[in-house]
Design an enzyme around this catalytic site. Structure first.
Site, PDB file in Angstrom:
ATOM      1  CG  LEU A  72      -1.590  -1.560   1.062  1.00  0.00           C
ATOM      2  CD1 LEU A  72      -2.416  -0.744   2.621  1.00  0.00           C
ATOM      3  CD2 LEU A  72      -2.942  -1.154   0.685  1.00  0.00           C
ATOM      4  CE  LYS A  78       3.361   6.900  -6.883  1.00  0.00           C
ATOM      5  NZ  LYS A  78       3.467   7.873  -7.945  1.00  0.00           N
ATOM      6  CG  ASN A 117       7.964   1.082   1.994  1.00  0.00           C
ATOM      7  OD1 ASN A 117       9.069   0.607   1.769  1.00  0.00           O
ATOM      8  ND2 ASN A 117       7.247   0.724   3.749  1.00  0.00           N
ATOM      9  CG  LEU A 118      12.374   1.487  -3.188  1.00  0.00           C
ATOM     10  CD1 LEU A 118      13.754   1.801  -4.054  1.00  0.00           C
ATOM     11  CD2 LEU A 118      11.151   1.707  -3.962  1.00  0.00           C
ATOM     12  CG  HIS A 149      -1.498   2.346   4.459  1.00  0.00           C
ATOM     13  ND1 HIS A 149      -1.219   2.755   3.866  1.00  0.00           N
ATOM     14  CD2 HIS A 149      -0.649   1.547   5.418  1.00  0.00           C
ATOM     15  CE1 HIS A 149       0.017   2.525   3.160  1.00  0.00           C
ATOM     16  NE2 HIS A 149       0.358   1.742   4.951  1.00  0.00           N
ATOM     17  CD  GLU A 161       4.147  10.269   6.230  1.00  0.00           C
ATOM     18  OE1 GLU A 161       4.154   9.250   7.205  1.00  0.00           O
ATOM     19  OE2 GLU A 161       2.973  10.323   6.544  1.00  0.00           O
ATOM     20  NE  ARG A 204       5.451   8.007   2.734  1.00  0.00           N
ATOM     21  CZ  ARG A 204       5.226   6.424   2.912  1.00  0.00           C
ATOM     22  NH1 ARG A 204       4.691   6.491   3.873  1.00  0.00           N
ATOM     23  NH2 ARG A 204       5.226   5.848   2.136  1.00  0.00           N
ATOM     24  CG  HIS A 250       9.235   7.740   7.372  1.00  0.00           C
ATOM     25  ND1 HIS A 250       8.372   6.451   6.864  1.00  0.00           N
ATOM     26  CD2 HIS A 250       8.185   8.842   7.052  1.00  0.00           C
ATOM     27  CE1 HIS A 250       6.542   7.189   7.251  1.00  0.00           C
ATOM     28  NE2 HIS A 250       7.243   8.204   6.601  1.00  0.00           N
ATOM     29  CG  ASN A 293       4.803  -5.027   5.025  1.00  0.00           C
ATOM     30  OD1 ASN A 293       4.149  -4.675   3.529  1.00  0.00           O
ATOM     31  ND2 ASN A 293       3.748  -4.967   5.873  1.00  0.00           N
ATOM     32  CB  CYS A 316      10.451   1.658  11.044  1.00  0.00           C
ATOM     33  SG  CYS A 316      11.435   2.586   9.593  1.00  0.00           S
TER      34      CYS A 316
END
Length: 446
Positions: free
Chosen positions: A25, A27, A29-30, A141, A178, A215, A250, A364, A370
């Site tokens: 979901l 975009k 984030n490879l 999301h 963020e 972001r 980020h 993910n 994170c």
């Protein structure tokens, strides 16, 4: 008054929820995009996270956690016009708009670094720890998380004598926030005065030279600093478009700080760090600036291995620092070679690296940093936290048993259409709140 010596940094990790899946979901984030639609293992994901928390607890660090958020969020589907029983709603969404299932089932609140931005009481006018939950409005999301995040923070940090939890910034594009993933506190020691480094991807509108979303906005960072009463002790740095386009959605994918150390990639920032050095000097912070050159670790290697998404920690009762790194750093020959050189270099305090298997979360798009929100607190503030959220070996063992009992070991995006998953998820969360003594913590319980 509290001495600087009773102050430490507490890591609150997001406990990965029972609906952990790979829907791709995010975009920009490879890892999230590249692993979309693969089979996930929620049980392994949560246990891997608990293994990391256990290791830090065993080494003398203070460790807490955030419970998973309620998923699925059927209240959102009802707002979108779906009606009837829970099962009827899920069947209707699966038949007509299946993409909404991944939205309301996402376990992305595991990334606690995005939960909020935090200011230590040492640095605020009212002497309280301040929090602003992030609105996360760039990705749908994640934009649904902030109400539950606010509830979590206000439950955990309920004592208003010690804590202030602000409302989120308005969900307006120019205030995209963020959280701590774009924020660092530099200081001589955790108990000393802090310098706050806010990193933003755009001033307000979207820059033309970006392939992926920027972001964090400067306006959002300035607003959070204003909420927390930080006039002098804040520096605002632009993130480089090169880093964002390489998958550094980020800043914590390309930079991490701890006390007086700033560890970052050559391409992390769009400007030099003169302003930061001047601000640190004004506050008597002897900045240890560790820039990793492209020649040593390419930006692609940094993003794929999450070298800078490590946790950088000061060992208890020591000046030495420890890097908590994902196994991907060990398996990447160039990154591993660089880390060996880094820990042998006595001109910096980073003395050791520990590698952890966090494959489920890494696939993910998030590593050790994170998964945690850092909160600097003195002993009175730690004592004022809700005890259910602070960990000891017995509670970790309870959480392991809970995960083993209630989590699936296999989940693919098609499984989100199975109404049984809703029952399993709510049953698990019901058992968790009973175990922790949290009462009617979740919306479905109220």
């Amino acid at each position: 008054m509290h001495s600087d010596h009773d102050t430490c940094e507490v890591n609150f990790d997001g406990l990965i929820g029972p609906t952990h899946n790979y829907s791709g979901l995010s975009k920009g984030n490879l890892a999230s995009q590249n692993n979309a639609l693969q089979v996930a293992n929620p049980r392994d994901a949560a246990l891997q996270g608990l293994d990391k928390m256990t290791a830090l607890l065993d080494r003398g660090f203070v460790q807490g956690f955030f419970p998973p958020q309620q998923r699925p969020r059927l209240d959102l589907l009802r707002k979108l016009g779906f009606s009837g029983s829970d099962k009827k709603i899920l069947n209707g969404v699966a038949r007509t708009q299946p993409s909404l299932l991944s939205l309301v089932y996402s376990a992305s609140s595991m990334w606690a670094a995005n939960a909020a931005t935090v200011t230590a009481s040492k640095d605020t006018k009212d002497g309280r720890v301040h929090f602003t939950p992030a609105n996360l409005l760039t990705t749908p999301h994640r934009a649904i998380e902030h109400e539950e995040t606010t509830h979590c923070l206000r439950t955990l940090f309920a004592d208003e004598a010690h804590f202030c939890v602000h409302p989120t910034l308005p969900s307006i594009a120019v205030f995209g926030d963020e959280g701590a993933a774009n924020h660092n506190r530099l200081c001589q020691t955790h108990g000393g005065e802090g310098l706050y480094v806010y990193v933003y991807g755009r001033e307000s509108g979207a820059p033309a030279n970006l392939q992926f979303p920027a972001r964090q906005t400067r306006l959002a960072s300035e607003a959070v600093a204003r909420q927390h009463g930080l006039a002098k002790n804040a520096v605002f740095l632009p993130q480089s478009a090169t880093a964002i386009n390489a998958g550094a959605f980020h800043n914590d994918v390309v930079a991490v700080a701890n006390e007086s150390v700033l560890f970052y990639h050559q391409d992390a920032f769009a400007c030099g760090l003169e302003q930061l050095h001047e601000a640190a000097a004004r506050q008597d912070i002897t900045l240890c600036d560790i820039q990793v050159a492209n020649a040593d670790v390419s930006l692609n290697d940094a993003v794929q291995s999450y070298l800078f998404n490590c946790q950088l920690l000061t060992r208890p009762n020591s000046t030495e620092m420890l890097l908590i790194a994902p196994q991907e750093c060990e398996l990447n020959p160039r990154v591993n070679s660089y880390l060996k050189t880094l820990v042998q270099d006595t001109s910096n305090p980073i003395a050791d690296v520990s590698f952890f298997n966090l494959k489920q979360s890494m696939r993910n798009g998030g590593g050790p940093a994170c998964l945690r929100l850092r909160v600097v607190m003195n002993s009175a503030e730690r004592a004022a936290c809700h005890p259910a959220f602070l960990l000891d070996p017995a509670k970790i063992e309870q959480l392991r048993q809970w995960v083993t009992t209630y989590y699936r070991d296999r989940l693919c995006p098609d499984d989100l259409a199975d109404p049984q998953l809703l029952d399993e998820s709510y049953t698990a969360l019901e058992a968790l709140t009973a175990m922790l003594g949290l009462g009617s913590y979740y919306h479905f319980q109220r």
